[in-house]
Design a protein around this motif. Structure first.
Motif, short mmCIF file in Angstrom:
data_model
loop_
_atom_site.label_atom_id
_atom_site.label_comp_id
_atom_site.label_asym_id
_atom_site.label_seq_id
_atom_site.Cartn_x
_atom_site.Cartn_y
_atom_site.Cartn_z
N ILE A 1 -4.41 16.52 -17.61
CA ILE A 1 -5.61 17.00 -16.90
C ILE A 1 -5.73 16.45 -15.47
O ILE A 1 -6.61 16.83 -14.72
N ILE A 2 -4.84 15.53 -15.10
CA ILE A 2 -4.95 14.88 -13.79
C ILE A 2 -4.42 15.79 -12.68
O ILE A 2 -3.30 16.27 -12.74
N MET A 3 -5.26 16.01 -11.66
CA MET A 3 -4.85 16.84 -10.54
C MET A 3 -4.51 15.99 -9.31
O MET A 3 -3.74 16.39 -8.47
N ASP A 4 -5.15 14.85 -9.21
CA ASP A 4 -4.91 13.98 -8.04
C ASP A 4 -5.36 12.58 -8.43
O ASP A 4 -5.99 12.38 -9.46
N ILE A 5 -5.03 11.62 -7.56
CA ILE A 5 -5.53 10.27 -7.79
C ILE A 5 -6.59 9.96 -6.73
O ILE A 5 -6.62 10.62 -5.70
N PRO A 6 -7.48 9.01 -6.90
CA PRO A 6 -7.60 8.16 -8.08
C PRO A 6 -8.08 8.93 -9.31
O PRO A 6 -8.63 10.01 -9.19
N TYR A 7 -7.85 8.30 -10.46
CA TYR A 7 -8.18 8.95 -11.72
C TYR A 7 -9.69 8.92 -11.94
O TYR A 7 -10.23 8.01 -12.55
N ASP A 8 -10.37 9.91 -11.37
CA ASP A 8 -11.81 10.08 -11.55
C ASP A 8 -12.02 11.50 -12.08
O ASP A 8 -11.20 12.37 -11.86
N ARG A 9 -13.17 11.70 -12.73
CA ARG A 9 -13.43 13.00 -13.35
C ARG A 9 -13.26 14.16 -12.37
O ARG A 9 -12.72 15.20 -12.69
N ILE A 10 -13.68 13.94 -11.15
CA ILE A 10 -13.66 14.99 -10.14
C ILE A 10 -12.22 15.40 -9.79
O ILE A 10 -11.98 16.49 -9.30
N LYS A 11 -11.26 14.52 -10.08
CA LYS A 11 -9.85 14.80 -9.80
C LYS A 11 -9.11 15.26 -11.05
O LYS A 11 -7.89 15.25 -11.10
N THR A 12 -9.87 15.61 -12.07
CA THR A 12 -9.24 16.13 -13.29
C THR A 12 -9.86 17.49 -13.62
O THR A 12 -10.86 17.88 -13.03
N THR A 13 -9.27 18.18 -14.58
CA THR A 13 -9.81 19.48 -14.96
C THR A 13 -11.10 19.35 -15.76
O THR A 13 -11.70 20.34 -16.13
#
Ligand code: ZN
Ligand code: ZN
Length: 792
Positions: A160-172
């Motif tokens: 589900i990770i789209m970018d870093i840092p690993y925050d909810r907004i950077k995931t699906t």
């Protein structure tokens, strides 16, 4: 450990005769997979337990802790932090430094600043944990039967990770704002879901729908459809599965027919270990592997008498088994369903389907119903495939649950750092595409990308590289590629401008991959047995012996060349049998083997003989895979190949492991590289066929012969070079019978035997070897190589 109250030690009781413990301050840094795995709440709880004051912070290197307390207490706390971390944490390094006391009066979780977390390792997806399983099975719990339940200890990560840092907004999960209850869990350090990025519940999280092709929606999860033999397309973590009841003959036959996958075995998912044991032999190590956080497919030996349909895994005695790894999977095992086929949903070796719309279009005519959800899968990721050999795990396909965990590869980093730690991209091979990107002392291998000669897989290769570059925040300056001019990855590499390109011979890369995984620089001996690899002389290599260090490998011996009459031969191994017979014995050999050369009419035989005589459209090959093909087809075991290694796998299946004798072979040592001849092997097989020897005995003799050939050559090479370490690499070593025989022989002969465990022994592992060789070529400034465009 005694708990100390730091307030007491610092402030009180002066002058009352008690010993005052002096408060000290220490900064503790912990590196590795320590974010998104519940590390900060773990530290928070420990701090409370030990009476530590200060803070914990997610930093660019991992986790940083500020601890103030008496020195003994701080050390005990430090020791506790690193010695019993949360289950999913992987600590790769830690240190403690003296600091000035600042006088904190409590312990808190410090907020990290975005953009400050570029070096942090991203966790792979993790199978649902025990606690979350309890939640979904507890009628009183608000997550009862909720298919997307997760916590800090489990759930989706890499996919589900789209970018870093690993925050909810950077995931699906950004599409699903948390409800107040979930948000409260997320903010509470004492909660299991503290900072669990994909945290969700039935009120705020993703939802599943069950539909048919016409868009009709049905209640439930489709148990009744599965029970009546229908096929479901189910959206999972890294892609879709095609799922049906594995005990239903008709369903399995339909799936095989509709997927046009005549022989390739289907994997199954079992409700629990008890169900697995009904169908397969299960060692403690295999059971443990099934239950690891990765929940991979484990290749198990089937029990002889089971009532599973023959269509499940035709011609082989093993079964790929996994346990349910998401809450949704668990929920499928109700109403008496215990064992389900769960095969990747893709069309003719194209990439795994991840998209709802795509599934409805492409799986039309294959799936009857669609169990889908509205959370996007960002990183496509197949199920990983593993096996246990003599108690040790070997990863055959590295994907979900393992990627993107790094592989320590740099044997020199401890005392002799690499040249400037340049980032290197290894493009991998072709049939089992996977690239490798290095960052400092870690190598990050991509998930299995499939056969790059397929358009869709090549596209996936093209967009996964920049995703890894983003995720790791590196831009490789060096690209290492396979020498095969027609490999898609090679063509891509050669089209890249402004980077240093280093070509690496395929089997050199295999051997180097094995050295890298074992953190060894060599010099060593190496044997590589596989199907196809482009040699430096333009021949197709595949049964090779080397000696040296990664950057300087010398070809010491190989299987004597045979003509390979066209690519089509790989699918029709009978053509290879004829080739071996004709090359060794001429027309008389063909007459002896005539009735054993199946799927081939007289006319086809004549055409093939003319082709061999004229060397028309033939390439010399020393491939071990083709040798297995030739023997397997001649023995009537496998005459048509539909998946890589099929002829060898089926021969291993029938081989009688109790056989003690073997065939003859020839070793020609007149000049380097030495050549192994196979005339004796085929003489022996013809004799066995004429005498009516059981096929299993012949197959057993063949395996013993190959092991003896390898040992013979290695003993000679050890005498000549003084090298006693040997690497085993190449797809052929997925053959457990051969691997075991050989490892035992070599160990008895006093060799130190290195082999693959974390990295696939097949072409899925060559990218690691490519980066290792490239780094060594640069480090050593190996003569004959220029930095502009190197061919190694
Ligand atoms: Zn959980
Ligand atoms: Zn919620």
């Amino acid at each position: 450990m005694a708990k100390t109250n730091p307030f007491k030690s610092r402030t009180s009781n002066l002058g009352m005769g008690e010993v005052v413990m002096k408060t000290v301050a220490r900064e503790i840094k912990i590196e590795g997979v320590v974010q998104g795995v519940g590390f900060r709440p773990f530290v928070f709880r420990l701090a409370a337990e030990y009476g530590i004051l200060g803070w914990v912070l997610n930093s660019s290197e991992g986790v940083t802790i500020w601890a103030e307390a008496p020195e003994d207490t701080v050390l005990a706390f430090y020791n506790a932090c690193v010695s019993r971390p949360p289950k999913l944490a992987i600590i790769v390094g830690h240190r403690i430094m003296e600091r000035e006391v600042q006088g904190f009066d409590h312990f808190f979780i410090k907020h990290s600043e975005a953009g400050d977390r570029r070096d942090v390792m991203i966790s792979p997806d993790v199978a649902v944990c025990e606690d979350c399983y309890q939640d979904i099975t507890d009628k009183q719990n608000r997550r009862y039967r909720y298919p997307f339940t997760n916590c800090t200890n489990c759930g989706p990560r890499f996919t589900i990770i789209m970018d870093i840092p690993y925050d909810r907004i950077k995931t699906t999960m950004r599409d699903f704002p948390m409800c107040p209850v979930c948000a409260h869990e997320f903010e509470d350090p004492m909660n299991r879901r503290f900072h669990a990025v994909p945290n969700a519940c039935p009120d705020c999280g993703p939802q599943v729908t069950l539909s048919d092709l016409d868009g009709n929606i049905y209640p439930g999860l489709g148990h009744e459809f599965l029970r009546s033999g229908r096929i479901l397309a189910v959206k999972g973590l890294g892609g879709f599965h095609l799922i049906c009841d594995a005990r239903c003959r008709e369903a399995v036959a339909n799936l095989r027919r509709r997927k046009i996958r005549e022989f390739k075995p289907f994997a199954v998912m079992c409700r629990d270990l008890q169900v697995v044991e009904q169908y397969c032999h299960l060692s403690p190590e295999e059971a443990a592997l099934l239950e690891t956080p990765a929940h991979p497919i484990v290749i198990l030996d089937r029990r002889r008498q089971d009532d599973l349909p023959p269509d499940l895994a035709p011609g082989i005695s093993t079964l790929g088994v996994m346990l349910p790894y998401t809450p949704l999977h668990h929920l499928l095992f109700e109403y008496g369903l215990e064992i389900l086929v769960a095969t990747s949903a893709n069309i003719s070796d194209d990439p795994l389907i991840i998209d709802n719309e795509e599934a409805l279009v492409k799986l039309k005519g294959i799936a009857d119903y669609f169990l889908m959800h509205n959370r996007q899968i960002y990183n496509r990721c197949d199920d990983s495939v593993t096996t246990v050999v003599d108690g040790e795990t070997q990863v055959m396909r590295r994907a979900r649950g393992y990627v993107p965990l790094p592989i320590p590869w740099d044997a020199r980093s401890e005392n002799q750092p690499l040249t400037s730690h340049v980032s290197i991209l290894g493009c991998g091979g072709e049939l089992k595409g996977a690239f490798c990107l290095t960052k400092g002392k870690d190598a990050f291998m991509s998930q299995h990308l499939g056969d790059l000669n397929h358009y869709g897989n090549y596209q996936q290769f093209l967009y996964t590289i920049p995703r890894f570059e983003t995720m790791l925040d590196v831009k490789p300056e060096v690209i290492a590629y396979d020498l095969h001019p027609d490999y898609m990855a090679t063509r891509w590499a050669k089209s890249q401008s402004g980077r240093t390109l280093i070509g690496v011979q395929h089997h050199h890369a295999h051997m180097a991959s094995c050295l890298a995984e074992n953190l060894t620089t060599g010099p060593a001996l190496g044997v590589v047995c596989d199907g196809t690899g482009y040699g430096t002389d333009g021949a197709i290599w595949g049964f090779e012996f080397f000696a040296g260090t990664p950057a300087r490998l010398e070809r010491m011996a190989h299987l004597a060349y045979m003509p390979l009459p066209g690519e089509i031969t790989i699918k029709h191994p009978g053509r290879m049998s004829l080739t071996y017979l004709y090359e060794h014995f001429g027309a008389p050999g063909l007459r002896r083997g005539h009735k054993h050369l199946p799927t081939m009419g007289d006319e086809e035989q004549q055409v093939l003989v003319r082709q061999l005589e004229n060397r028309f459209n033939t390439v010399p090959t020393s491939s071990c895979g083709r040798l297995f093909d030739a023997a397997s087809a001649l023995l009537g075991i496998c005459t048509r190949v539909q998946y890589e290694g099929q002829a060898a796998i089926e021969m291993e299946t029938v081989a009688d492991p109790g056989v003690r004798d073997r065939y003859e072979y020839e070793l020609n040592c007149h000049s380097r590289p030495y050549r192994l001849g196979t005339r004796g092997i085929f003489e022996g097989i013809l004799g066995d066929l004429e005498r009516g020897t059981p096929t299993g005995v012949s197959a057993g003799r063949f395996h013993r012969t190959v092991a003896a050939m390898i040992e013979d050559v290695l003993l000679r090479l050890r005498e000549e070079t003084g090298l006693g370490t040997v690497t085993l690499s190449g797809g052929v070593f997925a053959n457990k019978l051969l691997f075991r025989l050989l490892r035992q022989k070599l160990a008895e002969a006093g060799f130190q035997v290195l082999y693959h465990r974390k990295v696939p022994t097949n072409d899925g592992g060559v990218s690691l070897g490519q980066v290792y060789i490239a780094s060594e070529v640069i480090r050593e400034h190996v003569p004959g190589h220029t930095i502009q465009n190197l061919e190694h």
